[in-house]
Design a protein around this motif. Structure first.
Motif, PDB file in Angstrom:
ATOM      1  N   LEU A  57      -2.744  80.564  14.596  1.00 59.63           N
ATOM      2  CA  LEU A  57      -2.642  79.640  14.625  1.00 59.63           C
ATOM      3  C   LEU A  57      -2.986  78.599  14.892  1.00 59.63           C
ATOM      4  O   LEU A  57      -1.908  77.526  14.147  1.00 59.63           O
ATOM      5  CB  LEU A  57      -1.007  79.754  16.276  1.00 59.63           C
ATOM      6  N   ILE A  58      -3.653  78.203  15.565  1.00 56.18           N
ATOM      7  CA  ILE A  58      -4.722  77.256  15.596  1.00 56.18           C
ATOM      8  C   ILE A  58      -4.834  77.156  13.938  1.00 56.18           C
ATOM      9  O   ILE A  58      -5.054  76.205  13.949  1.00 56.18           O
ATOM     10  CB  ILE A  58      -6.186  77.644  16.092  1.00 56.18           C
ATOM     11  N   GLY A  59      -5.001  77.823  13.284  1.00 59.33           N
ATOM     12  CA  GLY A  59      -5.431  76.736  12.023  1.00 59.33           C
ATOM     13  C   GLY A  59      -4.196  76.858  11.049  1.00 59.33           C
ATOM     14  O   GLY A  59      -3.858  75.960   9.905  1.00 59.33           O
ATOM     15  N   GLN A  60      -2.954  77.443  11.486  1.00 58.34           N
ATOM     16  CA  GLN A  60      -1.910  77.057  11.081  1.00 58.34           C
ATOM     17  C   GLN A  60      -1.419  75.782  11.663  1.00 58.34           C
ATOM     18  O   GLN A  60      -1.013  75.240  10.319  1.00 58.34           O
ATOM     19  CB  GLN A  60      -0.312  78.036  10.890  1.00 58.34           C
ATOM     20  N   ALA A  61      -1.658  75.318  12.724  1.00 60.21           N
ATOM     21  CA  ALA A  61      -1.066  74.285  13.199  1.00 60.21           C
ATOM     22  C   ALA A  61      -2.403  72.853  12.722  1.00 60.21           C
ATOM     23  O   ALA A  61      -1.735  71.978  12.011  1.00 60.21           O
ATOM     24  CB  ALA A  61      -1.983  73.662  14.543  1.00 60.21           C
ATOM     25  N   MET A  62      -3.742  73.402  12.684  1.00 57.02           N
ATOM     26  CA  MET A  62      -4.423  71.943  11.833  1.00 57.02           C
ATOM     27  C   MET A  62      -3.526  72.222  10.592  1.00 57.02           C
ATOM     28  O   MET A  62      -3.851  70.777  10.081  1.00 57.02           O
ATOM     29  CB  MET A  62      -5.667  72.492  11.615  1.00 57.02           C
ATOM     30  N   ALA A  63      -3.306  73.391   9.227  1.00 58.65           N
ATOM     31  CA  ALA A  63      -2.684  72.667   8.493  1.00 58.65           C
ATOM     32  C   ALA A  63      -1.512  71.955   8.112  1.00 58.65           C
ATOM     33  O   ALA A  63      -1.510  70.928   7.183  1.00 58.65           O
ATOM     34  CB  ALA A  63      -2.769  73.907   7.551  1.00 58.65           C
ATOM     35  N   GLN A  64      -0.409  71.996   9.487  1.00 61.73           N
ATOM     36  CA  GLN A  64       0.480  71.961   9.127  1.00 61.73           C
ATOM     37  C   GLN A  64       0.166  69.718   9.364  1.00 61.73           C
ATOM     38  O   GLN A  64       1.287  69.208   9.817  1.00 61.73           O
ATOM     39  CB  GLN A  64       1.609  72.261   9.700  1.00 61.73           C
ATOM     40  N   GLY A  65      -1.127  69.948  10.670  1.00 60.97           N
ATOM     41  CA  GLY A  65      -1.363  68.190  10.836  1.00 60.97           C
ATOM     42  C   GLY A  65      -0.720  68.553  12.275  1.00 60.97           C
ATOM     43  O   GLY A  65      -1.060  67.055  12.700  1.00 60.97           O
ATOM     44  N   ASP A  66      -0.679  69.706  13.274  1.00 56.51           N
ATOM     45  CA  ASP A  66      -0.036  69.420  14.199  1.00 56.51           C
ATOM     46  C   ASP A  66      -0.927  69.467  15.763  1.00 56.51           C
ATOM     47  O   ASP A  66      -1.450  70.030  15.473  1.00 56.51           O
ATOM     48  CB  ASP A  66       1.263  70.656  14.625  1.00 56.51           C
ATOM     49  N   ASP A  68      -1.904  68.157  18.395  1.00 54.64           N
ATOM     50  CA  ASP A  68      -1.128  68.361  19.885  1.00 54.64           C
ATOM     51  C   ASP A  68      -1.316  70.673  20.427  1.00 54.64           C
ATOM     52  O   ASP A  68      -1.938  70.845  21.311  1.00 54.64           O
ATOM     53  CB  ASP A  68      -0.279  67.969  20.177  1.00 54.64           C
ATOM     54  N   LYS A  69      -0.132  70.878  19.268  1.00 51.18           N
ATOM     55  CA  LYS A  69       0.086  72.017  19.665  1.00 51.18           C
ATOM     56  C   LYS A  69      -1.444  73.046  19.033  1.00 51.18           C
ATOM     57  O   LYS A  69      -2.317  73.972  19.959  1.00 51.18           O
ATOM     58  CB  LYS A  69       0.745  73.365  18.383  1.00 51.18           C
ATOM     59  N   ALA A  70      -2.707  72.134  17.980  1.00 53.20           N
ATOM     60  CA  ALA A  70      -3.659  73.227  17.554  1.00 53.20           C
ATOM     61  C   ALA A  70      -4.599  72.903  19.156  1.00 53.20           C
ATOM     62  O   ALA A  70      -5.173  73.708  19.582  1.00 53.20           O
ATOM     63  CB  ALA A  70      -4.119  72.568  17.358  1.00 53.20           C
ATOM     64  N   GLU A  71      -4.558  71.651  19.661  1.00 55.61           N
ATOM     65  CA  GLU A  71      -5.131  71.621  21.150  1.00 55.61           C
ATOM     66  C   GLU A  71      -5.139  72.295  22.560  1.00 55.61           C
ATOM     67  O   GLU A  71      -5.531  72.817  22.616  1.00 55.61           O
ATOM     68  CB  GLU A  71      -5.894  70.212  21.490  1.00 55.61           C
ATOM     69  N   ALA A  72      -3.911  72.240  22.448  1.00 56.80           N
ATOM     70  CA  ALA A  72      -2.939  73.391  23.095  1.00 56.80           C
ATOM     71  C   ALA A  72      -3.349  74.983  22.926  1.00 56.80           C
ATOM     72  O   ALA A  72      -3.780  75.665  24.164  1.00 56.80           O
ATOM     73  CB  ALA A  72      -1.828  73.319  22.996  1.00 56.80           C
ATOM     74  N   LEU A  73      -3.408  75.088  22.053  1.00 54.63           N
ATOM     75  CA  LEU A  73      -4.022  77.198  21.343  1.00 54.63           C
ATOM     76  C   LEU A  73      -5.705  76.948  21.672  1.00 54.63           C
ATOM     77  O   LEU A  73      -5.771  77.833  21.770  1.00 54.63           O
ATOM     78  CB  LEU A  73      -3.178  76.982  19.849  1.00 54.63           C
ATOM     79  N   LYS A  74      -6.282  75.892  21.453  1.00 57.28           N
ATOM     80  CA  LYS A  74      -7.573  76.214  21.650  1.00 57.28           C
ATOM     81  C   LYS A  74      -8.036  76.240  23.070  1.00 57.28           C
ATOM     82  O   LYS A  74      -8.714  76.919  23.456  1.00 57.28           O
ATOM     83  CB  LYS A  74      -8.414  74.998  21.130  1.00 57.28           C
ATOM     84  N   ALA A  75      -6.986  75.395  23.856  1.00 63.94           N
ATOM     85  CA  ALA A  75      -7.613  75.853  25.351  1.00 63.94           C
ATOM     86  C   ALA A  75      -7.461  76.595  25.711  1.00 63.94           C
ATOM     87  O   ALA A  75      -7.975  77.444  26.703  1.00 63.94           O
ATOM     88  CB  ALA A  75      -6.143  74.494  25.889  1.00 63.94           C
ATOM     89  N   GLU A  76      -5.481  77.299  25.117  1.00 64.34           N
ATOM     90  CA  GLU A  76      -5.438  79.353  26.062  1.00 64.34           C
ATOM     91  C   GLU A  76      -6.424  79.810  25.113  1.00 64.34           C
ATOM     92  O   GLU A  76      -6.806  80.537  25.610  1.00 64.34           O
ATOM     93  CB  GLU A  76      -4.162  79.242  24.782  1.00 64.34           C
ATOM     94  N   VAL A  77      -6.989  79.755  24.065  1.00 63.06           N
ATOM     95  CA  VAL A  77      -7.696  80.422  23.597  1.00 63.06           C
ATOM     96  C   VAL A  77      -8.939  80.478  24.408  1.00 63.06           C
ATOM     97  O   VAL A  77     -10.024  81.489  24.726  1.00 63.06           O
ATOM     98  CB  VAL A  77      -8.516  80.513  21.777  1.00 63.06           C
ATOM     99  N   ALA A  78      -9.669  79.034  24.963  1.00 65.62           N
ATOM    100  CA  ALA A  78     -10.965  78.898  25.736  1.00 65.62           C
ATOM    101  C   ALA A  78     -10.761  79.581  26.795  1.00 65.62           C
ATOM    102  O   ALA A  78     -11.585  80.685  27.639  1.00 65.62           O
ATOM    103  CB  ALA A  78     -11.263  77.662  26.091  1.00 65.62           C
ATOM    104  N   ASP A  79      -9.136  80.128  27.659  1.00 63.11           N
ATOM    105  CA  ASP A  79      -9.646  80.687  28.777  1.00 63.11           C
ATOM    106  C   ASP A  79      -9.543  81.755  28.565  1.00 63.11           C
ATOM    107  O   ASP A  79     -10.007  82.595  29.620  1.00 63.11           O
ATOM    108  CB  ASP A  79      -8.171  80.165  29.310  1.00 63.11           C
ATOM    109  N   LEU A  80      -8.791  82.677  28.154  1.00 60.65           N
ATOM    110  CA  LEU A  80      -8.655  83.672  27.238  1.00 60.65           C
ATOM    111  C   LEU A  80      -9.868  84.727  27.422  1.00 60.65           C
ATOM    112  O   LEU A  80     -10.812  85.142  27.726  1.00 60.65           O
ATOM    113  CB  LEU A  80      -7.992  83.885  26.011  1.00 60.65           C
TER     114      LEU A  80
END
Length: 179
Positions: A57-66, A68-80
């Motif tokens: 989903l990070i890749g998809q968010a980056m492709a869509q230019g979102d 904020d969503k990509a950063e939130a997903l990156k933080a979630e992945v880092a926590d996991l």
């Protein structure tokens, strides 16, 4: 070692077998430890699946230019990623504890084995031949073997029980037979 699946599927038969060996029922403890381990394994698999999904989903968010969503997903992945090693360590510990429990339990006797507290409870089913009788008192090999060159004490110190060193004439005899 006992098969955890068989204990899980039929704990009453397992406890009955232990009772025939004179042991307390253990299936509840084993099944509880197994359930805890399986729950942790499911949690780990869920975390891994979520991490993989979030990474996509990070890749998809980056492709869509979102961003904020990509950063939130990156933080979630880092926590996991930081939480997974602790869960995996806990899984290894629980698995080792369960295997230790299973390895310490003696084998369950078959249904046709007669119940008994000790060797006096044995039942003679068949006898073949007749026992030998001697006109002298038979001795154990451990009684006369040291005089012939078998050293049990030194061998036990080096490699444990059921081993002997050959010395002197006994060693020569062994070597001659081998050649």
């Amino acid at each position: 070692m006992h098969d955890i699946r068989l204990i899980r599927e039929n704990p009453e038969a397992f406890d009955a077998g232990l009772a025939r060996r004179g042991l307390e029922p253990l299936s509840a403890q084993i099944v509880a430890a197994d359930a805890s381990l399986r729950a942790l394994q499911t949690e780990i698999q869920g975390s891994l699946a979520r991490r993989n999904e979030a990474s996509k989903l990070i890749g998809q968010a980056m492709a869509q230019g979102d961003k904020d969503k990509a950063e939130a997903l990156k933080a979630e992945v880092a926590d996991l990623k930081t939480a997974l090693p602790a869960k995996e360590d806990a899984e290894r510990e629980q698995l080792a504890a369960l295997q230790d429990i299973l390895a310490a339990i003696p084998n369950i006797p078959l249904a046709d084995v007669p119940a008994g507290e000790d060797e006096e409870g044995n039942v003679e089913i068949a006898r073949w031949g007749t026992p030998r009788t001697f006109d002298f008192a038979p001795q154990e090999h451990a009684d006369f073997a040291p005089a012939l060159g078998l050293d049990f004490e030194t061998a036990a110190k080096m490699s444990g029980a059921r081993f002997a060193f050959l010395k002197g004439q006994m060693a020569r005899l062994e070597r001659a037979i081998g050649q």
